[in-house]
Motif scaffolding. Sequence first.
Motif, PDB file in Angstrom:
ATOM      1  N   GLY A 281      -5.540  -1.013   2.503  1.00 54.58           N
ATOM      2  CA  GLY A 281      -6.912  -1.311   3.863  1.00 54.58           C
ATOM      3  C   GLY A 281      -7.121  -0.060   4.492  1.00 54.58           C
TER       4      GLY A 281
ATOM      5  N   ILE B 194       0.249   7.452   3.890  1.00 49.83           N
ATOM      6  CA  ILE B 194       1.313   7.899   4.705  1.00 49.83           C
ATOM      7  C   ILE B 194       2.128   6.415   4.628  1.00 49.83           C
ATOM      8  CG2 ILE B 194       1.408   6.476   6.885  1.00 49.83           C
ATOM      9  CD1 ILE B 194      -1.260   7.599   7.700  1.00 49.83           C
TER      10      ILE B 194
ATOM     11  N   SER C 101       1.510   3.338  -2.613  1.00 48.75           N
ATOM     12  CA  SER C 101       1.880   3.931  -3.934  1.00 48.75           C
ATOM     13  C   SER C 101       0.602   5.226  -3.532  1.00 48.75           C
ATOM     14  CB  SER C 101       1.079   3.912  -4.987  1.00 48.75           C
ATOM     15  OG  SER C 101      -0.296   2.830  -4.792  1.00 48.75           O
ATOM     16  N   ALA C 102       0.564   5.858  -2.620  1.00 46.58           N
ATOM     17  CA  ALA C 102      -0.547   6.743  -1.935  1.00 46.58           C
ATOM     18  C   ALA C 102      -0.535   7.189   0.007  1.00 46.58           C
ATOM     19  CB  ALA C 102      -1.733   7.103  -2.666  1.00 46.58           C
TER      20      ALA C 102
ATOM     21  N   GLY D  18      -3.884   9.288  14.437  1.00 46.78           N
ATOM     22  CA  GLY D  18      -5.193  10.180  14.154  1.00 46.78           C
ATOM     23  C   GLY D  18      -5.605  10.576  13.210  1.00 46.78           C
TER      24      GLY D  18
ATOM     25  N   THR E  90      -5.120  12.343   3.812  1.00 47.87           N
ATOM     26  CA  THR E  90      -4.131  11.373   2.371  1.00 47.87           C
ATOM     27  C   THR E  90      -5.896  11.161   0.806  1.00 47.87           C
ATOM     28  OG1 THR E  90      -5.313   9.431   3.513  1.00 47.87           O
ATOM     29  CG2 THR E  90      -2.936  10.245   4.375  1.00 47.87           C
ATOM     30  N   PRO E  91      -5.593  11.025   0.048  1.00 47.06           N
ATOM     31  CA  PRO E  91      -6.105  10.214  -0.517  1.00 47.06           C
ATOM     32  C   PRO E  91      -7.543   9.921  -0.135  1.00 47.06           C
ATOM     33  CG  PRO E  91      -4.323  10.043  -1.782  1.00 47.06           C
ATOM     34  CD  PRO E  91      -3.976  10.517   0.078  1.00 47.06           C
TER      35      PRO E  91
ATOM     36  N   ARG F  31      -1.063   4.286 -10.770  1.00 44.30           N
ATOM     37  CA  ARG F  31      -0.020   5.229  -9.423  1.00 44.30           C
ATOM     38  C   ARG F  31       0.846   4.838  -8.925  1.00 44.30           C
ATOM     39  NH1 ARG F  31      -4.416   6.859  -4.707  1.00 44.30           N
ATOM     40  NH2 ARG F  31      -4.632   4.914  -4.087  1.00 44.30           N
TER      41      ARG F  31
ATOM     42  N   GLY G  76       0.762  -1.516   0.360  1.00 47.20           N
ATOM     43  CA  GLY G  76      -0.042  -0.253  -0.345  1.00 47.20           C
ATOM     44  C   GLY G  76       0.855   0.952   0.128  1.00 47.20           C
TER      45      GLY G  76
ATOM     46  N   VAL H 285      -5.134  11.926   9.390  1.00 49.88           N
ATOM     47  CA  VAL H 285      -4.380  12.778   8.349  1.00 49.88           C
ATOM     48  C   VAL H 285      -4.313  12.673   6.964  1.00 49.88           C
ATOM     49  CG1 VAL H 285      -1.677  11.871   7.829  1.00 49.88           C
ATOM     50  CG2 VAL H 285      -3.439  10.777   9.584  1.00 49.88           C
TER      51      VAL H 285
ATOM     52  N   GLY I 259      -3.087   0.399  12.169  1.00 50.52           N
ATOM     53  CA  GLY I 259      -4.569   0.548  13.347  1.00 50.52           C
ATOM     54  C   GLY I 259      -5.163   1.876  13.586  1.00 50.52           C
TER      55      GLY I 259
ATOM     56  N   ASP J 151      -4.299  -7.011  -5.289  1.00 47.94           N
ATOM     57  CA  ASP J 151      -4.834  -6.604  -4.171  1.00 47.94           C
ATOM     58  C   ASP J 151      -4.089  -7.278  -2.976  1.00 47.94           C
ATOM     59  OD1 ASP J 151      -7.073  -6.218  -2.245  1.00 47.94           O
ATOM     60  OD2 ASP J 151      -8.719  -6.251  -3.481  1.00 47.94           O
ATOM     61  N   ALA J 152      -4.257  -6.745  -1.986  1.00 47.47           N
ATOM     62  CA  ALA J 152      -3.533  -6.987  -0.556  1.00 47.47           C
ATOM     63  C   ALA J 152      -4.511  -7.981  -0.163  1.00 47.47           C
ATOM     64  CB  ALA J 152      -2.827  -6.785   0.357  1.00 47.47           C
TER      65      ALA J 152
ATOM     66  N   ARG K 108      -2.843  -1.484  -5.582  1.00 47.49           N
ATOM     67  CA  ARG K 108      -4.039  -2.269  -6.503  1.00 47.49           C
ATOM     68  C   ARG K 108      -3.621  -1.361  -7.892  1.00 47.49           C
ATOM     69  NH1 ARG K 108      -9.011  -1.436  -2.851  1.00 47.49           N
ATOM     70  NH2 ARG K 108      -7.957   0.347  -2.602  1.00 47.49           N
ATOM     71  N   ASN K 109      -3.193  -0.207  -8.301  1.00 46.32           N
ATOM     72  CA  ASN K 109      -3.640   0.822  -9.360  1.00 46.32           C
ATOM     73  C   ASN K 109      -2.061   0.606  -9.980  1.00 46.32           C
ATOM     74  OD1 ASN K 109      -3.659   2.556 -11.456  1.00 46.32           O
ATOM     75  ND2 ASN K 109      -5.473   3.805  -9.626  1.00 46.32           N
TER      76      ASN K 109
HETATM   77  N1  LIG Z   1      -5.952   8.680   6.607  1.00 48.46           N
HETATM   78  C1  LIG Z   1      -6.840   8.549   8.483  1.00 48.46           C
HETATM   79  O1  LIG Z   1      -6.885   9.605   8.307  1.00 48.46           O
HETATM   80  C2  LIG Z   1      -6.701   6.931   8.656  1.00 48.46           C
HETATM   81  C3  LIG Z   1      -7.074   7.107  10.158  1.00 48.46           C
HETATM   82  C4  LIG Z   1      -6.533   5.977  10.627  1.00 48.46           C
HETATM   83  C5  LIG Z   1      -5.980   4.867  10.027  1.00 48.46           C
HETATM   84  N2  LIG Z   1      -5.402   4.973   8.949  1.00 48.46           N
HETATM   85  C6  LIG Z   1      -5.094   3.437   8.369  1.00 48.46           C
HETATM   86  O2  LIG Z   1      -3.458   3.999   7.812  1.00 48.46           O
HETATM   87  C7  LIG Z   1      -3.152   3.275   6.023  1.00 48.46           C
HETATM   88  C8  LIG Z   1      -2.646   4.301   5.768  1.00 48.46           C
HETATM   89  O3  LIG Z   1      -4.106   5.226   5.123  1.00 48.46           O
HETATM   90  P1  LIG Z   1      -3.922   5.891   4.299  1.00 48.46           P
HETATM   91  O4  LIG Z   1      -4.902   7.184   4.852  1.00 48.46           O
HETATM   92  O5  LIG Z   1      -2.355   6.340   3.753  1.00 48.46           O
HETATM   93  O6  LIG Z   1      -4.303   5.573   3.302  1.00 48.46           O
HETATM   94  P2  LIG Z   1      -4.047   5.980   1.483  1.00 48.46           P
HETATM   95  O7  LIG Z   1      -4.314   7.381   0.833  1.00 48.46           O
HETATM   96  O8  LIG Z   1      -5.348   5.287   0.644  1.00 48.46           O
HETATM   97  O9  LIG Z   1      -3.217   5.170   0.567  1.00 48.46           O
HETATM   98  C9  LIG Z   1      -3.091   3.181   0.321  1.00 48.46           C
HETATM   99  C10 LIG Z   1      -2.022   2.877  -0.241  1.00 48.46           C
HETATM  100  O10 LIG Z   1      -2.550   1.311   0.205  1.00 48.46           O
HETATM  101  C11 LIG Z   1      -2.666   1.442  -1.718  1.00 48.46           C
HETATM  102  N3  LIG Z   1      -3.825   0.232  -0.958  1.00 48.46           N
HETATM  103  C12 LIG Z   1      -5.199  -0.069  -0.702  1.00 48.46           C
HETATM  104  N4  LIG Z   1      -5.726  -0.618   0.092  1.00 48.46           N
HETATM  105  C13 LIG Z   1      -5.206  -1.940  -0.680  1.00 48.46           C
HETATM  106  C14 LIG Z   1      -5.798  -2.864  -1.354  1.00 48.46           C
HETATM  107  N5  LIG Z   1      -6.592  -3.463  -0.486  1.00 48.46           N
HETATM  108  N6  LIG Z   1      -4.051  -3.785  -1.583  1.00 48.46           N
HETATM  109  C15 LIG Z   1      -3.427  -3.220  -2.085  1.00 48.46           C
HETATM  110  N7  LIG Z   1      -3.081  -1.803  -2.067  1.00 48.46           N
HETATM  111  C16 LIG Z   1      -4.407  -1.002  -1.846  1.00 48.46           C
HETATM  112  C17 LIG Z   1      -3.370   2.560  -1.981  1.00 48.46           C
HETATM  113  O11 LIG Z   1      -3.810   1.950  -3.254  1.00 48.46           O
HETATM  114  P3  LIG Z   1      -4.522   1.576  -4.108  1.00 48.46           P
HETATM  115  O12 LIG Z   1      -5.608   2.378  -4.270  1.00 48.46           O
HETATM  116  O13 LIG Z   1      -4.353   1.951  -5.781  1.00 48.46           O
HETATM  117  O14 LIG Z   1      -3.944   0.228  -4.069  1.00 48.46           O
HETATM  118  C18 LIG Z   1      -2.569   2.965  -1.771  1.00 48.46           C
HETATM  119  O15 LIG Z   1      -1.737   3.090  -1.768  1.00 48.46           O
HETATM  120  C19 LIG Z   1      -4.559   2.991   6.187  1.00 48.46           C
HETATM  121  O16 LIG Z   1      -4.587   0.902   6.557  1.00 48.46           O
HETATM  122  C20 LIG Z   1      -6.108   3.438   7.178  1.00 48.46           C
HETATM  123  O17 LIG Z   1      -6.733   2.535   7.682  1.00 48.46           O
HETATM  124  C21 LIG Z   1      -5.688   6.057   8.134  1.00 48.46           C
END
Ligand SMILES: NC(=O)c1ccc[n+]([C@@H]2O[C@H](COP(=O)([O-])OP(=O)(O)OC[C@H]3O[C@@H](n4cnc5c(N)ncnc54)[C@H](OP(=O)(O)O)[C@@H]3O)[C@@H](O)[C@H]2O)c1
Length: 251
Positions: free
Chosen positions: A97, A30, A27-28, A187, A191-192, A54, A25, A189, A144, A71-72, A50-51
Motif C-alpha cells: 500500500g 523496503i 517482493s520489492a 522519509g 524504490t519502485p 515479481r 508486500g 526512499v 507510515g 491483494d492485501a 500482488r504480482n
Molecule cells: N518509498 C518511499 O519513499 C516511502 C515513503 C514513505 C512511506 N512509504 C511506505 O512504505 C511502504 C513500502 O514502500 P515501498 O517504497 O517499499 O513500496 P514498493 O517499492 O512499491 O513495494 C511495495 C511492495 O508491496 C507490494 N504491494 C503493494 N500493494 C500491495 C497490495 N495491495 N497487496 C499486496 N501487496 C502489495 C508490492 O508488490 P505488488 O505491486 O506486486 O503487489 C511490493 O512488493 C508503503 O506503505 C509506502 O507507503 C514509502
Amino acid sequence: MTSATTPVPTQREPELAGQTVIVIGGSAGIGFETARRARAEGADVILTGRNPDRLKQAAAELGAPRTAAFDANDAAALKRFFEDLPAPIDHVMVTAGGPTYGPLLEMDSAQVRQAISDHVVLGLEVARNAVGKTRPGGTLLLMGGTGGRRVGHGLGIASAATAMLPPFTAALALELAPVRVNPIAPGFVATPLTAEVAADPARSAALAARTMIGRNGEPDDFAGIAVFLASPASAYLTGQLICVDGGFSVT
Ligand SMILES: NC(=O)c1ccc[n+]([C@@H]2O[C@H](COP(=O)([O-])OP(=O)(O)OC[C@H]3O[C@@H](n4cnc5c(N)ncnc54)[C@H](OP(=O)(O)O)[C@@H]3O)[C@@H](O)[C@H]2O)c1
C-alpha cells in the motif's frame, strides 16, 4: 591503573534464527530489503505481493520457501492466507500500500475515505488475522510516512492520513500486547513506488538537500531498523513511531 581490556566479541548469533517473518508486500522496495536482512539474520521469510512473477523472482533471490500472491486489501484473501499459515508466527511486517497525494479539493469523498483509511484498515485486518497465531513477544511492524509532521502543496490528504498512524498503532499495541506493534515512518526512499521522482535528478536532489544526512533513503536504511524492531534488542519497545528520514521532517 590496569591495562586489562574487556574482550570484544567478534561473532554473534543471528538475531532472528529459526523465526518466521512474514512480509505483506515483500517482493520489492523496503519490504524486500527487510526480507533479505531477516534472511541474513537466520529467519524463514514468507513473502506476499500482488504480482506473482515479481514475487517468484524475489522468493528465488532470497531462498524464501513460501509465497502468496493476493491483494492485501482483499479481506477474504488476507484471512485465507493467515488461516493457511502454520502457527506460530514470530513477526509480521506490512509494506503493502502507498500514500495518496494531490490537492484536497480535487478529491471526491470516496477517494478521501479510501486515502484516510487505507493504512489503518490494512494494519487492523492484518492484526486481526495474525494475533491468534503470533507468539507473545512477536511483532507487528507497520509503515507510515513523515507527511503527518507538516502540510505542504502536493501532500494533500497524505498529511492527515499519516498523522493518525501513531495513535492508531499505539492503541493496537495496547490490544495486542504482549505482541509488540511499532510503525516506521520513512522519509523519501528510492524504490519502485517512487521510481518516477527518483528518476528526476532535480527533484531527487532537492529532497536529499532537505535531509540532515545529505542523501535520500535506501531500502536498506529501513531493513536494519525493521529487523531491530523484531529482535530481542527491542523487546521493551512497543506502540512507538520510529521516524527514519535522515532528519527531513525536523529541518
Ligand atoms: N518509498 C518511499 O519513499 C516511502 C515513503 C514513505 C512511506 N512509504 C511506505 O512504505 C511502504 C513500502 O514502500 P515501498 O517504497 O517499499 O513500496 P514498493 O517499492 O512499491 O513495494 C511495495 C511492495 O508491496 C507490494 N504491494 C503493494 N500493494 C500491495 C497490495 N495491495 N497487496 C499486496 N501487496 C502489495 C508490492 O508488490 P505488488 O505491486 O506486486 O503487489 C511490493 O512488493 C508503503 O506503505 C509506502 O507507503 C514509502
